[in-house]
Design a protein around this motif. Structure first.
Motif, short mmCIF file in Angstrom:
data_model
loop_
_atom_site.label_atom_id
_atom_site.label_comp_id
_atom_site.label_asym_id
_atom_site.label_seq_id
_atom_site.Cartn_x
_atom_site.Cartn_y
_atom_site.Cartn_z
N TYR A 16 0.79 -1.23 0.00
CA TYR A 16 0.00 0.00 0.00
C TYR A 16 0.83 1.29 0.00
O TYR A 16 0.25 2.37 -0.07
CB TYR A 16 -0.97 -0.01 1.18
CG TYR A 16 -2.10 -0.98 0.98
CD1 TYR A 16 -3.19 -0.65 0.19
CD2 TYR A 16 -2.06 -2.24 1.55
CE1 TYR A 16 -4.22 -1.54 -0.02
CE2 TYR A 16 -3.09 -3.15 1.36
CZ TYR A 16 -4.17 -2.80 0.58
OH TYR A 16 -5.18 -3.67 0.38
N TYR A 28 -12.17 1.94 0.35
CA TYR A 28 -12.94 1.23 1.36
C TYR A 28 -12.08 0.66 2.47
O TYR A 28 -12.57 0.21 3.48
CB TYR A 28 -13.74 0.11 0.71
CG TYR A 28 -14.74 0.63 -0.28
CD1 TYR A 28 -15.93 1.18 0.15
CD2 TYR A 28 -14.49 0.59 -1.65
CE1 TYR A 28 -16.86 1.67 -0.74
CE2 TYR A 28 -15.41 1.08 -2.55
CZ TYR A 28 -16.59 1.61 -2.09
OH TYR A 28 -17.50 2.11 -2.98
N SER A 29 -10.77 0.68 2.24
CA SER A 29 -9.87 0.08 3.23
C SER A 29 -9.66 0.98 4.45
O SER A 29 -9.11 0.53 5.44
CB SER A 29 -8.52 -0.21 2.61
OG SER A 29 -8.59 -0.17 1.23
N GLY A 72 -11.53 1.98 6.77
CA GLY A 72 -12.10 1.38 7.97
C GLY A 72 -11.24 0.26 8.50
O GLY A 72 -11.06 0.12 9.71
N TYR A 73 -10.67 -0.52 7.58
CA TYR A 73 -9.85 -1.68 8.00
C TYR A 73 -8.66 -1.22 8.84
O TYR A 73 -8.31 -1.84 9.83
CB TYR A 73 -9.37 -2.44 6.77
CG TYR A 73 -8.57 -3.66 7.13
CD1 TYR A 73 -9.19 -4.78 7.64
CD2 TYR A 73 -7.17 -3.68 7.01
CE1 TYR A 73 -8.47 -5.90 8.01
CE2 TYR A 73 -6.45 -4.78 7.36
CZ TYR A 73 -7.10 -5.89 7.86
OH TYR A 73 -6.38 -6.98 8.22
N PHE A 74 -8.04 -0.11 8.42
CA PHE A 74 -6.85 0.35 9.12
C PHE A 74 -7.18 1.18 10.37
O PHE A 74 -6.36 1.29 11.26
CB PHE A 74 -5.95 1.16 8.18
CG PHE A 74 -5.38 0.32 7.06
CD1 PHE A 74 -4.49 -0.70 7.34
CD2 PHE A 74 -5.76 0.54 5.75
CE1 PHE A 74 -3.97 -1.49 6.32
CE2 PHE A 74 -5.24 -0.24 4.72
CZ PHE A 74 -4.36 -1.26 5.01
N LEU A 101 -10.34 1.24 12.26
CA LEU A 101 -11.36 0.81 13.22
C LEU A 101 -10.77 0.68 14.62
O LEU A 101 -9.61 0.31 14.73
CB LEU A 101 -11.94 -0.54 12.77
CG LEU A 101 -13.20 -0.48 11.93
CD1 LEU A 101 -13.41 -1.78 11.21
CD2 LEU A 101 -14.41 -0.12 12.76
N PRO A 102 -11.45 1.01 15.71
CA PRO A 102 -12.88 1.34 15.83
C PRO A 102 -13.20 2.83 15.71
O PRO A 102 -14.27 3.24 16.14
CB PRO A 102 -13.20 0.83 17.23
CG PRO A 102 -11.92 1.02 17.99
CD PRO A 102 -10.81 0.86 17.01
N ARG A 103 -12.31 3.63 15.14
CA ARG A 103 -12.59 5.07 15.00
C ARG A 103 -13.76 5.27 14.03
O ARG A 103 -13.92 4.47 13.11
CB ARG A 103 -11.34 5.79 14.47
CG ARG A 103 -10.21 5.80 15.45
CD ARG A 103 -8.88 5.98 14.75
NE ARG A 103 -7.77 5.76 15.66
CZ ARG A 103 -7.28 4.56 15.98
NH1 ARG A 103 -7.79 3.48 15.43
NH2 ARG A 103 -6.28 4.45 16.83
N ARG A 104 -14.55 6.31 14.27
CA ARG A 104 -15.69 6.59 13.38
C ARG A 104 -15.19 7.48 12.23
O ARG A 104 -14.48 8.46 12.47
CB ARG A 104 -16.80 7.30 14.14
CG ARG A 104 -17.47 6.41 15.17
CD ARG A 104 -18.54 7.17 15.92
NE ARG A 104 -17.99 8.28 16.69
CZ ARG A 104 -17.52 8.16 17.94
NH1 ARG A 104 -17.52 6.98 18.52
NH2 ARG A 104 -17.04 9.21 18.58
N LEU A 105 -15.56 7.13 11.01
CA LEU A 105 -15.05 7.87 9.84
C LEU A 105 -16.18 8.61 9.14
O LEU A 105 -17.27 8.08 8.98
CB LEU A 105 -14.40 6.91 8.84
CG LEU A 105 -13.41 5.88 9.42
CD1 LEU A 105 -12.84 5.03 8.31
CD2 LEU A 105 -12.28 6.58 10.17
#
Lengths: 452, 154
Positions: free
Chosen positions: B62, B92-93, B95-97, B99-103
Motif C-alpha cells: 500500500y 474502502y480500506s 475502515g480496516y486500518f 477501526l474502531p474510529r468513526r469515519l
C-alpha cells in the motif's frame, strides 16, 4: 493457541453433528470436510439470528449459538431415536495413493503457511470482507458490517467468521481459508472414493490442489473459495441423490446451496441449475415433493438475510436490476451481438487456456473437453451431472452478458473469474468419474486374464 | 463376420483407452508443472518474508497510503471521529486500518454534528474551510488537525 484449537474442535463437532442428521452414507473424508464448512456456516448463521433479536457480538453469544445449535440437533436426534455412530471405516490405501496424499498434504501446508506469514492485503479482502469482520469484532455488533466496506448487501458468513477468528489475532483470521481449501479437497476426494474411484481420486485431488487459481484463493481472504466449497459440495450430493435416489443427499445438497446463499451475493443465481435438475428428476420419478423439500432449507438460510438487507439496513443489490434488464433483452431476442461476441471470445480463450488465462485456470477445461469427447458414448450415464455443469455454464454466460450491459467488461478477466471458482472441482469430478469407469473395466479384464 | 466386429470394437476400445491415458497424463503433467512452479515460488517467497515485519509487508502493498493510515492511527484515540476529504470515500480500506474510529467524509457541516474528540485530515487542498486546533504534519501533502473549537461563551 489452546483456545483456537478448542474453537476448531467446537466447529468440527457442531458440523459433524449437523452432517450426521442427514443419515447419508459418507466416507470419513467427506464427514471431516463437511464438518468444517457446515460447522462454521451454522455457527455464523446462529450468531446472525441472535443479532436480529438484539444480541451483541461477543464470546457469550458465540458460546450461546453453539449450545443452542447442539441442543436443537440433540433434540432432533433424540426424537428420531438415532444411534450415535462413531465407527470409522478405514481401508488400507495403496502406495500411489499414499504418495499422492503426501503431495496434497504438502500443498495444503504451503497454503496454511502463506496465510499465516502474509497479512490480509488483497484489495477486496481489506475493502470488503475483512473490514466488515473487523467492524463486527471491534464494535461488538453484527449491524456494524452494514456501515463498513463496499456492498452492504453482501451476506455475512465470512465477515462473522473473520470476526470470530479475530479473537486470536490476524494470522489466525486467514487460516479460515486454507481450512476451506482442505475441506473442499476432502469432500472431493471422499466423494470420488464413494463413487468407486481409487488412485484416480488421489490424482484428481492433487490436480485440484495444484490449480493455480484455487491455491491462490486459499491464501487470500475472499469469500470465493468458501462459496466454491458450498456450491461444489451441493452439486456433488445432488448428483448422488440423482444416482441413488436417497433423499438424505437431496437435503444435504439443499443445506449446502443454502449456505452458499449465506456466503456470497451470487449464491441465489446458482440455485437455478440445481432446482432445474431437481425438478427434472422429480418429474421423471414422479416424486412431486422433491423440489419443495429442496427449497425448504434454502429458504431457511436465504429469507432472514433478505429481510435483514431489505427492511433493516435497506441495502438493495444493484445486480438484480441488471439481471432483469438482460433477461428482458434475452427473452425479447433484442440481443447485443457485440456483447455476445465478446463473451463467446472470452469463453473460447478461457476453455483453451490461452495466454495469461493458463496461469490461473491451468488445463482443467482442456482436460475435461478432451475426456468428454473421448467418452461421448457414456454421456447418458452422467446426464444429471453433465446437465448441472451445462446449466452452470449457461448461468455463467448470463452473468458475463449482464456484466457487459453494466459496462463492466474490464472486470471479466479479473473480478468475474472468481465467480467461476467452483468449475474446477466440478469439471475434474466429472473427468475422473469418466476415466475411472474405463480404468476399472480394464483392471477387471486384466484380473480375469491373470486368474486364467 | 461377427468375430471381426467384436475384434474391431475391442481395438477401438483399446485405442480409446490409450488415447485417454495419453491425454490425461499429458494435460495433468502440464497442469501439475504449472501448479508446482507457482506453489514453490510462493513458498520460497514466504520463507524469505518470515523475518519481515507486518508494517513492512503492508507498506510493500500500500506504500504511502499505509504510512498515512498508520500515522492517523498513532495520533488519534480509539474513540475519535475522523473527517476525510471526499476523494477518500472510494478507498474502502480506511475502515480496516482505522477501526474502531468513526469515519466521516465531507465538509464542515459534519463537524457540528459529531462528538469530540474530532480530527480533520489534511490532504492536498483539504480542508477548504477553517479548522481550529493543533496540526500534526505527516508529509508535504498530508497531516491531521485535532479539531478544538473555541467555545462561544469565552
Amino acid at each position: 493457541m489452546i483456545l483456537f484449537i478448542l474453537l476448531l474442535c467446537g466447529i468440527l463437532f457442531l458440523g459433524n453433528s449437523f452432517t450426521s442428521l442427514f443419515k447419508c452414507k459418507l466416507t470419513w473424508w467427506e464427514r471431516f470436510g463437511l464438518a468444517y464448512g457446515l460447522g462454521l456456516g451454522t455457527l455464523t448463521f446462529g450468531v446472525f439470528l441472535l443479532s436480529l433479536v438484539g444480541a451483541p457480538f461477543g464470546k457469550h453469544t458465540l458460546v450461546f449459538a453453539l449450545v443452542v445449535w447442539l441442543a436443537v440437533i440433540w433434540y432432533v436426534k433424540r426424537k428420531r431415536r438415532d444411534e450415535l455412530n462413531l465407527r470409522i471405516h478405514w481401508d488400507r490405501p495403496s502406495l500411489p495413493a499414499i504418495i499422492l496424499a503426501g503431495g496434497i498434504l504438502l500443498v495444503s501446508l504451503a497454503s496454511l503457511f502463506e496465510s499465516v506469514v502474509q497479512p490480509i492485503w488483497s484489495l477486496d479482502a481489506v475493502g470488503n470482507w475483512a473490514v466488515k469482520g473487523k467492524a463486527i469484532f471491534s464494535l461488538g455488533t453484527v449491524r456494524a458490517a452494514g456501515y463498513y466496506g463496499h456492498h452492504a448487501h453482501y451476506p455475512l458468513n465470512i465477515p462473522i467468521a473473520i470476526a470470530l477468528f479475530y479473537y486470536f489475532g490476524e494470522p489466525f483470521v486467514k487460516s479460515i481459508f486454507p481450512f476451506y481449501f482442505m475441506a473442499i479437497l476432502m469432500v472431493f476426494y471422499g466423494s470420488l472414493r464413494r463413487h468407486g474411484c481409487h488412485n484416480a481420486a488421489s490424482a484428481g485431488t492433487l490436480i485440484l490442489a495444484l490449480t493455480p487459481f484455487v491455491f491462490e484463493h486459499s491464501t487470500i481472504a475472499y469469500a470465493d473459495l468458501p462459496m466454491a466449497f458450498y456450491y461444489t459440495s451441493s452439486v456433488i450430493y445432488l448428483y448422488a441423490f440423482c444416482k441413488e435416489n436417497d433423499r438424505a443427499f437431496l437435503m444435504l445438497s439443499s443445506v449446502l446451496v443454502g449456505m452458499g446463499c449465506w456466503t456470497r451475493p451470487d449464491g441465489p443465481i446458482w440455485l437455478f441449475p440445481n432446482l432445474t435438475v431437481v425438478t427434472i428428476c422429480a418429474l421423471r420419478r414422479k416424486q412431486w415433493l422433491d423440489p419443495i423439500l429442496y427449497a425448504g432449507p434454502i429458504l431457511f438460510f436465504f429469507v432472514p438475510w433478505s429481510v435483514f438487507t431489505h427492511y433493516i439496513i435497506k441495502a438493495e443489490s444493484p445486480y438484480v436490476d441488471t439481471a432483469l434488464k438482460s433477461l428482458k433483452q434475452l427473452f425479447t431476442l433484442n440481443i447485443n451481438t457485440a456483447h455476445l461476441w465478446f463473451v463467446l471470445c472470452f469463453f473460447y480463450r478461457w476453455c483453451l487456456a490461452l495466454g495469461s488465462l493458463a496461469l490461473c485456470w491451468g488445463y482443467v477445461w482442456l482436460l475435461f473437453f478432451s475426456v468428454l469427447l473421448l467418452y461421448c458414448t457414456r454421456i447418458r450415464k452422467y446426464s444429471y451431472l453433465l446437465a448441472l455443469i451445462g446449466l452452470d455454464i449457461l448461468v455463467l454466460f448470463f452473468i458475463y452478458y449482464s456484466a457487459l450491459l453494466d459496462g463492466r467488461a474490464v472486470e471479466l478477466r479479473g473480478g468475474f473469474n472468481r465467480v467461476t471458482l467452483h468449475f474446477f472441482p466440478l469439471l475434474l469430478f466429472q473427468t475422473i468419474l469418466l476415466i475411472s469407469d474405463d480404468i476399472r473395466r480394464w483392471r477387471s479384464k486384466a484380473d480375469t486374464r491373470r486368474s486364467y | 463376420m461377427k468375430k471381426n466386429g467384436c475384434t474391431l470394437a475391442l481395438i477401438a476400445q483399446r485405442v480409446r483407452y490409450i488415447l485417454m491415458v495419453i491425454i490425461f497424463v499429458g494435460a495433468s503433467m502440464l497442469h501439475l508443472h504449472l501448479g508446482v512452479r507457482i506453489v514453490l515460488r510462493r513458498s520460497i517467497q514466504n520463507l524469505m518474508d518470515l523475518h519481515i515485519s507486518y508494517d513492512e509487508k503492508m507498506r510493500r502493498r500500500y506504500d504511502w497510503y499505509y504510512d498515512f493510515m498508520s500515522f492517523i492511527r498513532k495520533n488519534t484515540p480509539d474513540d475519535a471521529t475522523i473527517l476525510f476529504p471526499h476523494q477518500f470515500v472510494w478507498s474502502y480500506s480506511n475502515g480496516y486500518f482505522l477501526l474502531p474510529r468513526r469515519l466521516h467524509y465531507g465538509n464542515q457541516e459534519i463537524l457540528r454534528k459529531v462528538e469530540p474528540p474530532v480530527y480533520v485530515v489534511i490532504y492536498k487542498e483539504f480542508p477548504t474551510f477553517k479548522v481550529e486546533g493543533p496540526r500534526m504534519i505527516h508529509d508535504s501533502l498530508s497531516g491531521l488537525i485535532h479539531y478544538q473549537p473555541k467555545s462561544t461563551g469565552e
